[in-house]
Enzyme design. Structure first.
Site, mmCIF file in Angstrom:
data_model
loop_
_atom_site.group_PDB
_atom_site.id
_atom_site.type_symbol
_atom_site.label_atom_id
_atom_site.label_comp_id
_atom_site.label_asym_id
_atom_site.label_seq_id
_atom_site.Cartn_x
_atom_site.Cartn_y
_atom_site.Cartn_z
ATOM 1 N N LYS A 83 0.857 -1.190 0.000
ATOM 2 C CA LYS A 83 0.000 0.000 0.000
ATOM 3 C C LYS A 83 0.890 1.235 0.000
ATOM 4 O O LYS A 83 1.735 1.402 0.895
ATOM 5 C CB LYS A 83 -0.855 -0.037 1.266
HETATM 6 C C1 E4P Z 1 -8.284 1.716 3.901
HETATM 7 O O1 E4P Z 1 -7.520 0.892 3.458
HETATM 8 C C2 E4P Z 1 -8.107 2.418 5.183
HETATM 9 O O2 E4P Z 1 -7.439 1.544 6.061
HETATM 10 C C3 E4P Z 1 -9.409 2.769 5.874
HETATM 11 O O3 E4P Z 1 -10.530 2.336 5.167
HETATM 12 C C4 E4P Z 1 -9.462 4.143 6.398
HETATM 13 O O4 E4P Z 1 -10.704 4.355 6.999
HETATM 14 P P1 E4P Z 1 -11.006 5.452 8.113
HETATM 15 O O5 E4P Z 1 -11.378 6.705 7.419
HETATM 16 O O6 E4P Z 1 -12.139 4.871 8.891
HETATM 17 O O7 E4P Z 1 -9.740 5.591 8.946
#
Ligand code: E4P
Length: 221
Positions: A83
Site C-alpha cells: 500500500k
Molecule cells: C483503507 O484501506 C483504510 O485503512 C481505511 O478504510 C481508512 O478508513 P477510516 O477513514 O475509517 O480511517
C-alpha cells in the site's frame, strides 16, 4: 463484490474468516497502532490466516524508501499487496513495484483524477476513502460512481477498493455501483448480519417449538 476486513485485529480476522466472509484484509499504520504489540508479528499472522490479498502499508514518503519497504513487506507472503500513498513518489513506486510483479494498492484517494493516475501507474487497487469525504461534506459514493465510469470507459484492470466505510448502507450503495471490493471495519460487518425481524422470527419459531414439546415431550428432530 469482494469483502475485505479493514483491521489488524487478529480476533476479528479469525472470527469473520471462519464464517467464510473474507476475501482479504487492509491495514494501515493507524490500525496497527490501535492493536499495539509488534506490527511485524501481526503482519506475519494475518498473511498466514488469510489466503486472499493483504494490504500492508509503507511508511517512507520518498520513492526509493517505498520500493525498499514494499519489497520487505512482500517477504511476509505472496498475498501481500503493498500500500503506497497517492503522491508523486507513491505513483513512481507503484509503477516500479507493479513492473516487478508486486501488486500495489494506492491509498488516500479523494478524487477521480487521482484514481485515474493510480490506474495508469499500474495499481492493482485504488482506495477511495468515502467516509472521510462524507465527513467534510462531499459525497463519497459519487466518487465511486465516477471512478467506476472512468475505469469502464477504458477497461482498466485496476480494481476499485471502497475504503473508509462507515455503515452498512455504504456497502449496499457500493455493490449497486459495482465496486470491486469494500473494506469494512469489523463493526460494519457485524451490523450487516443483523435485522430485528430475523431476531423476532427466530424467537417465535423457538417459542412455538417449546409449546409443541410441552404437549409431546418426546418430540425431537
Ligand atoms: C483503507 O484501506 C483504510 O485503512 C481505511 O478504510 C481508512 O478508513 P477510516 O477513514 O475509517 O480511517
Amino acid at each position: 463484490m469482494k469483502i475485505f476486513l479493514d483491521t489488524a485485529n487478529l480476533e476479528s480476522i479469525k472470527k469473520f474468516n471462519d464464517m467464510g466472509l473474507l476475501d482479504g484484509i487492509t491495514t494501515n499504520p493507524s490500525l496497527m497502532y490501535k492493536e499495539g504489540g509488534n506490527p511485524k508479528d501481526a503482519m506475519e499472522e494475518i498473511t498466514k490466516i488469510i489466503k486472499g490479498d493483504v494490504s500492508l502499508e509503507v511508511l517512507s514518503t520518498e520513492y526509493s524508501g517505498m520500493v525498499e519497504e514494499g519489497k520487505r513487506l512482500r517477504q511476509h507472503g505472496d498475498n501481500v499487496v503493498v500500500k503506497v500513498p497517492m503522491t508523486p513518489d507513491g505513483l513512481k513506486a507503484c509503477k516500479s513495484l507493479s513492473s516487478e510483479g508486486i501488486p500495489v494498492n494506492v491509498t488516500l484517494i479523494f478524487s477521480a483524477n487521482q484514481a485515474l493516475l493510480a490506474a495508469k501507474s499500474g495499481a492493482k487497487y485504488v482506495s477511495p476513502f468515502i467516509g472521510r469525504l462524507d465527513d467534510v461534506g462531499q459525497n463519497g459514493m459519487e466518487l465511486i460512481s465516477e471512478i467506476k465510469e472512468i475505469f469502464s470507459n477504458y477497461n482498466f484492470g485496476t480494481q476499485i477498493l471502497v475504503a473508509s466505510v462507515r455503515h452498512p448502507l455504504h456497502v449496499v450503495d457500493a455493490a449497486k455501483i459495482g465496486a470491486d471490493v469494500v473494506t469494512l471495519p469489523p463493526g460494519v460487518l457485524d451490523k450487516m448480519m443483523l435485522h430485528p425481524l430475523t431476531k423476532i422470527g427466530l424467537g417465535n419459531f423457538l417459542a412455538d417449538w417449546e409449546k409443541m414439546k410441552s404437549g409431546n415431550p418426546d418430540v425431537k428432530i
